[in-house]
Design a protein around this motif. Structure first.
Motif, PDB file in Angstrom:
ATOM      1  N   UNK A 124       0.821  -1.215   0.000  1.00  0.00           N
ATOM      2  CA  UNK A 124       0.000   0.000   0.000  1.00  0.00           C
ATOM      3  C   UNK A 124       0.852   1.261   0.000  1.00  0.00           C
ATOM      4  N   UNK A 125       2.143   1.071  -0.305  1.00  0.00           N
ATOM      5  CA  UNK A 125       3.057   2.208  -0.327  1.00  0.00           C
ATOM      6  C   UNK A 125       2.924   2.908  -1.670  1.00  0.00           C
ATOM      7  N   UNK A 126       2.955   4.249  -1.661  1.00  0.00           N
ATOM      8  CA  UNK A 126       2.763   5.007  -2.890  1.00  0.00           C
ATOM      9  C   UNK A 126       3.880   4.775  -3.885  1.00  0.00           C
ATOM     10  N   UNK A 127       5.098   4.584  -3.389  1.00  0.00           N
ATOM     11  CA  UNK A 127       6.261   4.376  -4.282  1.00  0.00           C
ATOM     12  C   UNK A 127       6.677   2.899  -4.379  1.00  0.00           C
ATOM     13  N   UNK A 128       5.799   1.978  -4.029  1.00  0.00           N
ATOM     14  CA  UNK A 128       6.140   0.540  -4.037  1.00  0.00           C
ATOM     15  C   UNK A 128       6.466   0.002  -5.430  1.00  0.00           C
ATOM     16  N   UNK A 129       5.642   0.377  -6.382  1.00  0.00           N
ATOM     17  CA  UNK A 129       5.858  -0.143  -7.743  1.00  0.00           C
ATOM     18  C   UNK A 129       7.141   0.396  -8.352  1.00  0.00           C
ATOM     19  N   UNK A 130       7.344   1.731  -8.311  1.00  0.00           N
ATOM     20  CA  UNK A 130       8.607   2.237  -8.874  1.00  0.00           C
ATOM     21  C   UNK A 130       9.823   1.651  -8.157  1.00  0.00           C
ATOM     22  N   UNK A 131       9.692   1.469  -6.830  1.00  0.00           N
ATOM     23  CA  UNK A 131      10.792   0.912  -6.068  1.00  0.00           C
ATOM     24  C   UNK A 131      11.122  -0.490  -6.551  1.00  0.00           C
ATOM     25  N   UNK A 132      10.088  -1.325  -6.788  1.00  0.00           N
ATOM     26  CA  UNK A 132      10.310  -2.713  -7.236  1.00  0.00           C
ATOM     27  C   UNK A 132      10.961  -2.735  -8.619  1.00  0.00           C
ATOM     28  N   UNK A 133      10.472  -1.865  -9.523  1.00  0.00           N
ATOM     29  CA  UNK A 133      11.048  -1.814 -10.865  1.00  0.00           C
ATOM     30  C   UNK A 133      12.496  -1.337 -10.800  1.00  0.00           C
TER      31      UNK A 133
END
Length: 388
Positions: free
Chosen positions: A359-368
């Protein structure tokens, strides 16, 4: 070889023996003389009366009798003391050899050798009798084998006994040859000895030619890379060694005969004839020695060529293996690079409610970004090591 080599006086001077005196006495009381009758030699393949192939009495170089048995030969020789007996035997038994030994006073050691056969070529003197062993040879091109025959000769003042244990040599041809020349045959037992030696030595020429031809073929096969040539080299080398054993002793035998020329007052024509035979024997022996050395060199060259071929094959295998290793490195490197994002994606693909990054706002960019960072790092590491 020319018949001229055999036109000579008898090689060895001898004093009359008691047996010769008895024959002269028998001749004086004989009522009738033996009627001259020249007959051709019999076929050696058709023995008559036990092992006697052909038995003849010669006087003045002409055949005057052809006895059918050993006993008849002895009687005919007793009746004509100035004659020469030539008895040809094929695989005689001990009884017949014992009869010859008793009649002609042959040494028991020579008789034993003649009975056993498979003797080395040699020349031995027992009193006034020569014992000679000769090896005849002929080449079987189909099997690349040298086939040997053996003849034993007892040469005395007034007799020649030839004992064969094989089909070769064909002494019938020798007998016909000397019978066509009464002057030659009239020179005595030594003329028969040298005629037989001449026949045996002449028979070596086709063997030498056959071996030489096979060696030429082997040389071609070696440089052509035939894998079966090593076995052929070995087998032919074995035949050359056997032929060498049959021919080399003749050099010493002929030297031994030549050494007695001065002692026995041998005619100069006979000396020239014997030197001619010795020259041919020396030529054969030198060629055979050369064959053996040549085959040994060919075998060495073949081993070198085989080793070179194996080295080339090993080099090719090493290059292929190295190339395969490089491919494996590349594949492994890319597999590791691609595995990193797969691992990260798998972690974030788990369906847990209590994961802070879900539910973190930057989770997806962080994973990529994490995937890109790990893949880039692995790519640099593999590239420095030469895997990519």
């Amino acid at each position: 070889m020319s018949d001229l080599r055999l036109r000579s006086l008898r090689a060895f001077s001898r004093t009359p023996s008691l047996r010769a005196a008895a024959r002269k006495h028998a001749a004086s009381v004989a009522a009738t003389a033996i009627e001259p009758a020249e007959k051709p030699s019999r076929d050696p393949q058709k023995p008559k009366g036990h092992s006697v192939v052909d038995s003849a009495i010669y006087c003045g170089g002409n055949r005057i009798a052809s006895p059918d048995s050993l006993a008849d030969t002895y009687a005919a020789l007793h009746t004509s003391p100035q004659s020469l007996a030539w008895i040809g035997l094929y695989r005689p038994d001990r009884r017949e050899l014992a009869s010859l030994a008793q009649e002609f006073d042959l040494h028991e050691l020579a008789i034993e050798d003649a009975n056993e056969a498979h003797q080395r070529p040699k020349l031995e003197r027992y009193g006034d009798t020569l014992f000679v062993v000769l090896k005849a040879a002929r080449y079987r091109d189909a099997t690349e084998e040298v086939e040997f025959g053996e003849v034993h000769l007892f040469v005395g003042p007034d007799f020649v006994v030839t004992v064969r244990h094989a089909e070769a040599p064909n002494l019938a041809a020798v007998r016909r040859r000397v019978e066509r020349d009464p002057e030659l045959l009239g020179r005595g037992a030594e003329a028969v000895l040298y005629a037989i030696m001449d026949k045996v030595v002449d028979g070596y020429a086709p063997v030498v030619a056959g071996l030489e031809n096979d060696i030429d073929e082997i040389e071609t096969e070696v440089f052509r890379g035939d894998p079966k040539v090593s076995r052929r080299i070995y087998e032919l080398s074995r035949e050359v060694i056997e032929f060498q054993r049959a021919t080399r002793p003749l050099v010493g035998m002929l030297e031994q005969l030549r050494g007695g020329f001065q002692k026995y007052g041998v005619d100069e024509e006979l000396q020239r004839s014997l030197r001619d035979v010795a020259d041919h024997v020396t030529e054969v022996v030198e060629k055979v020695d050369g064959f053996r050395e040549l085959l040994r060199d060919i075998l060495t060259v073949n081993a070198t060529l085989v080793a070179q071929q194996q080295n080339e094959e090993m080099k090719s295998l090493a290059i292929a293996s190295s190339e395969q290793n490089e491919e494996v490195k590349r594949i492994s490197a890319w597999a590791a690079i691609l595995f990193a994002p797969t691992l990260i994606g798998t972690v974030y693909g788990m369906n847990f409610d209590k994961m802070p990054e879900l539910h973190w706002e930057y989770g997806y960019p962080f994973a990529i970004g994490l995937m890109a960072l790990v893949c880039g790092g692995l790519h640099q590491i593999f590239k420095r090591r030469g895997w990519l």
